[in-house]
Design a protein around this motif. Structure first.
Motif, PDB file in Angstrom:
ATOM      1  N   SER A 104       0.822  -1.217   0.000  1.00 48.70           N
ATOM      2  CA  SER A 104       0.000   0.000   0.000  1.00 48.70           C
ATOM      3  C   SER A 104       0.852   1.262   0.000  1.00 48.70           C
ATOM      4  O   SER A 104       1.779   1.406   0.806  1.00 48.70           O
ATOM      5  N   PHE A 105       0.508   2.164  -0.906  1.00 51.44           N
ATOM      6  CA  PHE A 105       1.119   3.494  -0.989  1.00 51.44           C
ATOM      7  C   PHE A 105       2.639   3.432  -1.155  1.00 51.44           C
ATOM      8  O   PHE A 105       3.332   4.407  -0.877  1.00 51.44           O
ATOM      9  N   ASN A 106       3.149   2.289  -1.576  1.00 53.99           N
ATOM     10  CA  ASN A 106       4.582   2.149  -1.854  1.00 53.99           C
ATOM     11  C   ASN A 106       5.441   2.418  -0.626  1.00 53.99           C
ATOM     12  O   ASN A 106       6.541   2.974  -0.717  1.00 53.99           O
ATOM     13  N   PHE A 318       4.306  12.957   0.748  1.00 57.20           N
ATOM     14  CA  PHE A 318       4.091  13.073  -0.687  1.00 57.20           C
ATOM     15  C   PHE A 318       4.742  14.317  -1.283  1.00 57.20           C
ATOM     16  O   PHE A 318       4.310  14.829  -2.301  1.00 57.20           O
ATOM     17  N   ARG A 319       5.807  14.798  -0.619  1.00 62.20           N
ATOM     18  CA  ARG A 319       6.589  15.922  -1.147  1.00 62.20           C
ATOM     19  C   ARG A 319       8.080  15.586  -1.117  1.00 62.20           C
ATOM     20  O   ARG A 319       8.921  16.474  -0.988  1.00 62.20           O
ATOM     21  N   GLY A 320       8.392  14.304  -1.238  1.00 67.77           N
ATOM     22  CA  GLY A 320       9.782  13.887  -1.245  1.00 67.77           C
ATOM     23  C   GLY A 320      10.265  13.518   0.147  1.00 67.77           C
ATOM     24  O   GLY A 320       9.495  13.412   1.093  1.00 67.77           O
ATOM     25  N   ASP A 345       6.760  10.034   9.916  1.00 65.31           N
ATOM     26  CA  ASP A 345       8.189   9.709   9.896  1.00 65.31           C
ATOM     27  C   ASP A 345       8.401   8.238   9.534  1.00 65.31           C
ATOM     28  O   ASP A 345       8.162   7.342  10.342  1.00 65.31           O
ATOM     29  N   TYR A 346       8.895   8.020   8.317  1.00 57.78           N
ATOM     30  CA  TYR A 346       9.057   6.658   7.811  1.00 57.78           C
ATOM     31  C   TYR A 346      10.371   6.012   8.244  1.00 57.78           C
ATOM     32  O   TYR A 346      10.652   4.884   7.837  1.00 57.78           O
ATOM     33  N   SER A 347      11.141   6.689   9.077  1.00 61.24           N
ATOM     34  CA  SER A 347      12.361   6.049   9.586  1.00 61.24           C
ATOM     35  C   SER A 347      12.062   5.142  10.778  1.00 61.24           C
ATOM     36  O   SER A 347      12.944   4.426  11.246  1.00 61.24           O
ATOM     37  N   PHE A 348      10.819   5.158  11.269  1.00 62.66           N
ATOM     38  CA  PHE A 348      10.392   4.231  12.326  1.00 62.66           C
ATOM     39  C   PHE A 348       9.761   2.994  11.687  1.00 62.66           C
ATOM     40  O   PHE A 348       8.761   3.099  10.954  1.00 62.66           O
ATOM     41  N   THR A 362      11.838   6.196  -2.982  1.00 62.97           N
ATOM     42  CA  THR A 362      10.449   6.095  -3.440  1.00 62.97           C
ATOM     43  C   THR A 362       9.440   6.202  -2.310  1.00 62.97           C
ATOM     44  O   THR A 362       8.235   6.219  -2.561  1.00 62.97           O
ATOM     45  N   GLN A 363       9.923   6.270  -1.070  1.00 61.29           N
ATOM     46  CA  GLN A 363       9.020   6.398   0.077  1.00 61.29           C
ATOM     47  C   GLN A 363       8.178   7.668  -0.071  1.00 61.29           C
ATOM     48  O   GLN A 363       8.687   8.709  -0.522  1.00 61.29           O
TER      49      GLN A 363
END
Length: 481
Positions: A104-106, A318-320, A345-348, A362-363
């Motif tokens: 989902s959502f890459n 969705f802004r890099g 925060d996608y580092s968690f 690509t996150q």
């Protein structure tokens, strides 16, 4: 709060042996512990901000992707320790009525996509095999004690660290891939619920028996969490997708309010309004916090400021992946008059609960140790003011004087000014300040370092020169006493 209740019980045990004076004193002491006041609430003097632990509060964080409770592989203690170490005071999590498949959502290493055997939700497993993501189906007529223990352990650990938990009760199903995994999908439970389209799940008329399930879930959660001071209930994440009706949102807010009517402490209800911005028309009276996603630029604050309620930006992305993107969004939103900012925060991830995951480019968003540190400088900066007395003030800076840079300012006229600039400032520009003497400092938003304090004198206007900086910079001005 718990110690206050204990004191009350002890008083009641011995009341028969006390004089009327001491009996009265006992109840006075109980009252002054402020049981209800300890719950996070809107500030009584400025309801655009929060009040918690007897002080004005803003909520700022860079938090994980909402699976801290439902993903049993996720070590939430380590995660909360990381937030606390940066002085951040908010997290947002989902209840388990919604989850996602890994694609989902890459999102790489998605915490909302628990692996087989790692998903826990409010409802227990039955003895019937056949859940879409492995294991037995769910029984929506019961509740799982193991889930509620984990939920309360999470919220209790956050409370001990003065971290607020915004609990998103529901989430729409964006596509069949999410609906196929939900325990509420008739295929995944044993409760003989009629077949239903995913776009009818959150409505009043077409929910085919699920409305009662949803009501019972809300009542159970609200009752189980009644003694926690650090909870806010979000009705539904992104209800502007997936067929969620406004009538249903009103109803869920009413269920929360009705369940809490006899509780000593009430909890704030939050509502997710739109992506970017929208003018709020006919707001739900019981909602205290209105949230937006991807609120850049922070127009949502300005057009809803008249509501005198807290305005939040509780999901970014969705802004890099760049830190500067979400640092600028946070500073701009808060200095425009917002009260809540949550960078997603996608580092968690599970296994990287300290926020050390190196996600691919690509996150759909960012997050890092350095960004969390930079957001801590934002929090400390705002808290260094008596911000309850401040308001957005465009009159301080003539925007034509600072082009091509952009600016946001909070002020208490003649007393205190918090300004934020991003982009290239001219070598000198003017501020409109009442006549008087002021102390001025610049803040490097990347390092948290202030310049040496200067005393400036205004006769209505002053010329100032910014120090060398990259990307963005903040300015603090206080009346000299």
């Amino acid at each position: 709060r718990r110690s206050a209740i204990s004191s009350y019980i002890e008083c009641m045990k011995i009341k028969c042996f006390l004089s009327p004076f001491y009996f009265t004193l006992c109840f006075f002491l109980l009252a002054t512990t402020g049981l209800e006041a300890q719950n996070i609430r809107l500030h009584p003097e400025n309801s655009r901000y929060f009040f918690y632990q007897n002080k004005p509060t803003i909520l700022i964080t860079s938090a994980e992707h909402y699976g801290a409770v439902i993903n049993t592989k996720f070590d939430f203690i380590t995660y909360l320790n990381e937030l606390e170490s940066k002085g951040l005071n908010l997290t947002r999590t989902f209840t388990g009525s919604y989850l996602e498949p890994p694609q989902s959502f890459n999102i790489a290493e998605n915490t909302l996509a628990p692996g087989p055997g790692k998903f826990i939700c409010p409802w227990p497993r039955s003895t019937v095999e056949g859940y879409a993501n492995g294991g037995n189906k769910f029984d929506l007529s019961k509740f799982d004690p193991a889930y509620f223990k984990r939920l309360k352990d999470f919220i209790g650990a956050a409370e001990a660290k003065n971290i607020i938990v915004e609990l998103a009760l529901f989430c729409p199903f964006y596509a069949e891939e999410q609906w196929n995994l939900s325990p509420m999908n008739p295929k995944n439970n044993i409760n003989n619920i009629d077949s239903i389209k995913r776009t009818d799940v959150y409505t009043m008329g077409d929910s085919k028996g699920l409305l009662n399930v949803q009501e019972n879930l809300v009542r159970e959660i609200v009752t189980e969490l009644k003694d926690f001071t650090n909870v806010m209930y979000e009705i539904c994440n992104e209800p502007y997708f997936g067929g969620v009706t406004l009538e249903w949102q009103h109803h869920i807010a009413d269920v929360i309010t009705e369940t809490e009517k006899d509780f000593s402490g009430k909890h704030l209800i939050t509502q997710n309004i739109a992506n970017a911005s929208a003018k709020i028309e006919n707001p739900i009276p019981s909602v205290s916090v209105f949230n937006f996603h991807y609120a850049w630029p922070p127009v949502a604050v300005a057009i809803n400021y008249h509501l005198n309620k807290a305005i939040g930006d509780n999901e970014t992305g969705f802004r890099g992946n760049s830190d500067s993107t979400y640092r600028i969004e946070g500073w701009s939103f808060m200095l425009a008059g917002g009260s809540l900012y949550n960078n997603l925060d996608y580092s968690f991830t599970a296994g990287h609960e300290r926020g050390t995951f190196h996600y691919p480019p690509t996150q759909p968003g960012g997050g890092s140790d350095s960004l969390r540190q930079q957001l801590s400088y934002l929090k400390k900066f705002v808290e260094s003011f008596d911000f309850i007395k401040m308001h957005p003030d465009e009159s301080v800076i003539d925007s034509t004087h600072v082009l091509p840079a952009k600016a946001h300012v909070l002020s208490e006229t003649g007393k205190q000014y918090a300004a934020y600039f991003y982009g290239h400032l001219p070598n000198t520009f003017e501020l409109n300040l009442p006549s008087g003497s002021y102390q001025m400092q610049w803040l490097d938003t990347k390092t948290g370092k202030y310049t040496n304090q200067k005393v400036i004198h205004s006769n209505g206007k002053i010329k100032i020169s910014p120090p060398p900086y990259k990307v963005d910079v903040a300015l603090k001005i206080l009346e000299k006493t």
